[in-house]
Design a protein around this motif. Structure first.
Motif, PDB file in Angstrom:
ATOM      1  N   SER A 142       0.833  -1.201   0.000  1.00 57.64           N
ATOM      2  CA  SER A 142       0.000   0.000   0.000  1.00 57.64           C
ATOM      3  C   SER A 142       0.870   1.255   0.000  1.00 57.64           C
ATOM      4  O   SER A 142       0.648   2.177  -0.797  1.00 57.64           O
ATOM      5  CB  SER A 142      -0.921  -0.007   1.223  1.00 57.64           C
ATOM      6  OG  SER A 142      -1.708   1.164   1.254  1.00 57.64           O
ATOM      7  N   GLU A 143       1.878   1.276   0.890  1.00 51.98           N
ATOM      8  CA  GLU A 143       2.768   2.437   0.987  1.00 51.98           C
ATOM      9  C   GLU A 143       3.586   2.616  -0.288  1.00 51.98           C
ATOM     10  O   GLU A 143       3.765   3.743  -0.772  1.00 51.98           O
ATOM     11  CB  GLU A 143       3.701   2.291   2.188  1.00 51.98           C
ATOM     12  CG  GLU A 143       2.996   2.307   3.537  1.00 51.98           C
ATOM     13  CD  GLU A 143       2.577   0.922   3.995  1.00 51.98           C
ATOM     14  OE1 GLU A 143       2.503   0.005   3.146  1.00 51.98           O
ATOM     15  OE2 GLU A 143       2.314   0.755   5.194  1.00 51.98           O
ATOM     16  N   ILE A 144       4.086   1.506  -0.832  1.00 50.99           N
ATOM     17  CA  ILE A 144       4.896   1.590  -2.049  1.00 50.99           C
ATOM     18  C   ILE A 144       4.042   2.009  -3.236  1.00 50.99           C
ATOM     19  O   ILE A 144       4.473   2.779  -4.094  1.00 50.99           O
ATOM     20  CB  ILE A 144       5.611   0.247  -2.310  1.00 50.99           C
ATOM     21  CG1 ILE A 144       6.752   0.086  -1.293  1.00 50.99           C
ATOM     22  CG2 ILE A 144       6.144   0.165  -3.742  1.00 50.99           C
ATOM     23  CD1 ILE A 144       7.510  -1.205  -1.389  1.00 50.99           C
ATOM     24  N   GLY A 145       2.807   1.517  -3.274  1.00 52.32           N
ATOM     25  CA  GLY A 145       1.897   1.936  -4.340  1.00 52.32           C
ATOM     26  C   GLY A 145       1.689   3.436  -4.348  1.00 52.32           C
ATOM     27  O   GLY A 145       1.695   4.082  -5.405  1.00 52.32           O
ATOM     28  N   LEU A 148       5.066   5.384  -5.295  1.00 52.22           N
ATOM     29  CA  LEU A 148       5.423   5.319  -6.710  1.00 52.22           C
ATOM     30  C   LEU A 148       4.277   5.738  -7.631  1.00 52.22           C
ATOM     31  O   LEU A 148       4.408   5.661  -8.857  1.00 52.22           O
ATOM     32  CB  LEU A 148       5.870   3.896  -7.069  1.00 52.22           C
ATOM     33  CG  LEU A 148       7.048   3.341  -6.254  1.00 52.22           C
ATOM     34  CD1 LEU A 148       7.377   1.916  -6.704  1.00 52.22           C
ATOM     35  CD2 LEU A 148       8.275   4.231  -6.381  1.00 52.22           C
ATOM     36  N   ASN A 149       3.154   6.142  -7.029  1.00 56.62           N
ATOM     37  CA  ASN A 149       2.008   6.602  -7.807  1.00 56.62           C
ATOM     38  C   ASN A 149       1.527   5.530  -8.785  1.00 56.62           C
ATOM     39  O   ASN A 149       1.257   5.802  -9.964  1.00 56.62           O
ATOM     40  CB  ASN A 149       2.364   7.886  -8.569  1.00 56.62           C
ATOM     41  CG  ASN A 149       1.144   8.599  -9.114  1.00 56.62           C
ATOM     42  OD1 ASN A 149       0.063   8.539  -8.531  1.00 56.62           O
ATOM     43  ND2 ASN A 149       1.304   9.250 -10.254  1.00 56.62           N
ATOM     44  N   LEU A 150       1.404   4.298  -8.287  1.00 58.50           N
ATOM     45  CA  LEU A 150       1.010   3.186  -9.154  1.00 58.50           C
ATOM     46  C   LEU A 150      -0.494   3.228  -9.433  1.00 58.50           C
ATOM     47  O   LEU A 150      -1.298   3.332  -8.505  1.00 58.50           O
ATOM     48  CB  LEU A 150       1.375   1.848  -8.503  1.00 58.50           C
ATOM     49  CG  LEU A 150       2.856   1.611  -8.216  1.00 58.50           C
ATOM     50  CD1 LEU A 150       3.061   0.219  -7.613  1.00 58.50           C
ATOM     51  CD2 LEU A 150       3.703   1.767  -9.474  1.00 58.50           C
ATOM     52  N   PRO A 151      -0.889   3.105 -10.688  1.00 57.62           N
ATOM     53  CA  PRO A 151      -2.317   3.095 -11.032  1.00 57.62           C
ATOM     54  C   PRO A 151      -2.909   1.695 -10.860  1.00 57.62           C
ATOM     55  O   PRO A 151      -2.206   0.738 -10.510  1.00 57.62           O
ATOM     56  CB  PRO A 151      -2.300   3.494 -12.510  1.00 57.62           C
ATOM     57  CG  PRO A 151      -1.013   2.922 -13.023  1.00 57.62           C
ATOM     58  CD  PRO A 151      -0.030   3.048 -11.891  1.00 57.62           C
ATOM     59  N   ASP A 152      -4.206   1.579 -11.109  1.00 57.07           N
ATOM     60  CA  ASP A 152      -4.840   0.265 -11.149  1.00 57.07           C
ATOM     61  C   ASP A 152      -4.136  -0.617 -12.179  1.00 57.07           C
ATOM     62  O   ASP A 152      -3.537  -0.118 -13.134  1.00 57.07           O
ATOM     63  CB  ASP A 152      -6.316   0.397 -11.554  1.00 57.07           C
ATOM     64  CG  ASP A 152      -7.133   1.136 -10.505  1.00 57.07           C
ATOM     65  OD1 ASP A 152      -6.695   1.198  -9.348  1.00 57.07           O
ATOM     66  OD2 ASP A 152      -8.204   1.661 -10.866  1.00 57.07           O
ATOM     67  N   TYR A 153      -4.216  -1.929 -11.964  1.00 62.01           N
ATOM     68  CA  TYR A 153      -3.669  -2.933 -12.889  1.00 62.01           C
ATOM     69  C   TYR A 153      -2.134  -2.963 -12.918  1.00 62.01           C
ATOM     70  O   TYR A 153      -1.536  -3.479 -13.859  1.00 62.01           O
ATOM     71  CB  TYR A 153      -4.196  -2.723 -14.315  1.00 62.01           C
ATOM     72  CG  TYR A 153      -5.703  -2.719 -14.419  1.00 62.01           C
ATOM     73  CD1 TYR A 153      -6.440  -3.879 -14.184  1.00 62.01           C
ATOM     74  CD2 TYR A 153      -6.393  -1.555 -14.753  1.00 62.01           C
ATOM     75  CE1 TYR A 153      -7.829  -3.875 -14.275  1.00 62.01           C
ATOM     76  CE2 TYR A 153      -7.780  -1.540 -14.843  1.00 62.01           C
ATOM     77  CZ  TYR A 153      -8.492  -2.705 -14.607  1.00 62.01           C
ATOM     78  OH  TYR A 153      -9.858  -2.689 -14.699  1.00 62.01           O
ATOM     79  N   VAL A 154      -1.497  -2.405 -11.876  1.00 64.81           N
ATOM     80  CA  VAL A 154      -0.038  -2.442 -11.782  1.00 64.81           C
ATOM     81  C   VAL A 154       0.341  -2.989 -10.400  1.00 64.81           C
ATOM     82  O   VAL A 154      -0.150  -2.492  -9.379  1.00 64.81           O
ATOM     83  CB  VAL A 154       0.585  -1.048 -11.988  1.00 64.81           C
ATOM     84  CG1 VAL A 154       2.098  -1.090 -11.746  1.00 64.81           C
ATOM     85  CG2 VAL A 154       0.305  -0.547 -13.401  1.00 64.81           C
TER      86      VAL A 154
END
Length: 241
Positions: A142-145, A148-154
């Motif tokens: 959750s924190e890394i997402g 890194l500004n990760l979108p859905d499906y990544v």
């Protein structure tokens, strides 16, 4: 033959020269080799995030303090399974995108990502440098997402610290061939092969190992799996069950 020798001599490094800077040419050589990895239908269902920013790397270490090399290596790469690209394609064609209804799309993307990661490891070693794969980034998804500004499906699969090693490492022994390689059909084997490997690893005597090889995995798989993975995958639309 040189490529074969690189693969046979693979070892993991965790101590790096903090003053050594990877050249842009070296970095691009590694990235190009990684991107040339085989992938299902040439789908290339992964992305590589090159972490150069020291502040981000410090935050990664704060989340995962047992891996300070993420900060001290020359560069840190994060390999993510990426089904966002194919979602964009589906939107372009106004097609359905029901990947959450089964696990095969996720398995395909993870496989593509792992192949790209391995190519990066081989290229790194071919350049006379060292690396360490960091799977534990999945403990703080959750924190890394968010970081890194990760979108859905990544979905983050693993990191890779790359740099100039300062401590020489030995090539780690592998399981006996009979326990790993099967011909034509899966063949059962005697547990004595695992005990044989336990003895081999005890003789190898890696300082960071505090348990027998078999006991380490009995304990690991005897514990509840990392639920953050399930929650992250559901949140990011990889599956719905």
């Amino acid at each position: 033959m040189e490529a074969l020798e690189v693969m046979k001599q693979h070892r993991t490094y965790r101590e790096f020269d903090e003053t050594y800077q990877l050249t842009e040419e070296e970095l691009q050589t590694i990235l190009q080799a990684s991107r040339q990895a085989p992938s299902w239908m040439n789908g290339q269902m992964y992305s590589i995030i090159v972490i150069k920013d020291r502040t981000i790397r410090e935050q990664l270490v704060a989340l995962n303090p047992r891996n300070p090399h993420m900060l001290h290596s020359s560069v840190f790469l994060i390999f993510v399974a990426d089904l966002k690209r194919t979602q964009k394609v589906a939107e372009h064609y106004e097609a359905e995108y029901p990947i959450a209804e089964g696990l095969d799309p996720l398995i395909t993307a993870v496989t593509d990502t792992a192949l790209a990661l391995e190519n990066a490891v081989i290229a790194t070693e071919a350049l006379g440098l060292g690396s360490v794969v960091v799977g534990s980034i999945r403990k703080n998804l959750s924190e890394i997402g968010e970081l890194l500004n990760l979108p859905d499906y990544v979905f983050p699969i693993a990191g890779l610290s790359i740099g100039k090693p300062t401590v020489e490492m030995r090539v780690k022994p592998r399981l006996p061939e009979q326990a790993v390689v099967h011909y034509d059909t899966y063949q059962d084997y005697d547990y004595s092969l695992i005990e044989e490997y336990n003895a081999t690893m005890e003789k190898f005597a890696e300082a960071r190992e505090t348990k027998r090889w078999s006991k380490k995995f009995a304990d690991y798989f005897g514990s509840t799996p990392n639920k953050q993975v399930d929650e992250f995958l559901k949140k990011n639309k990889f599956f719905q069950f």
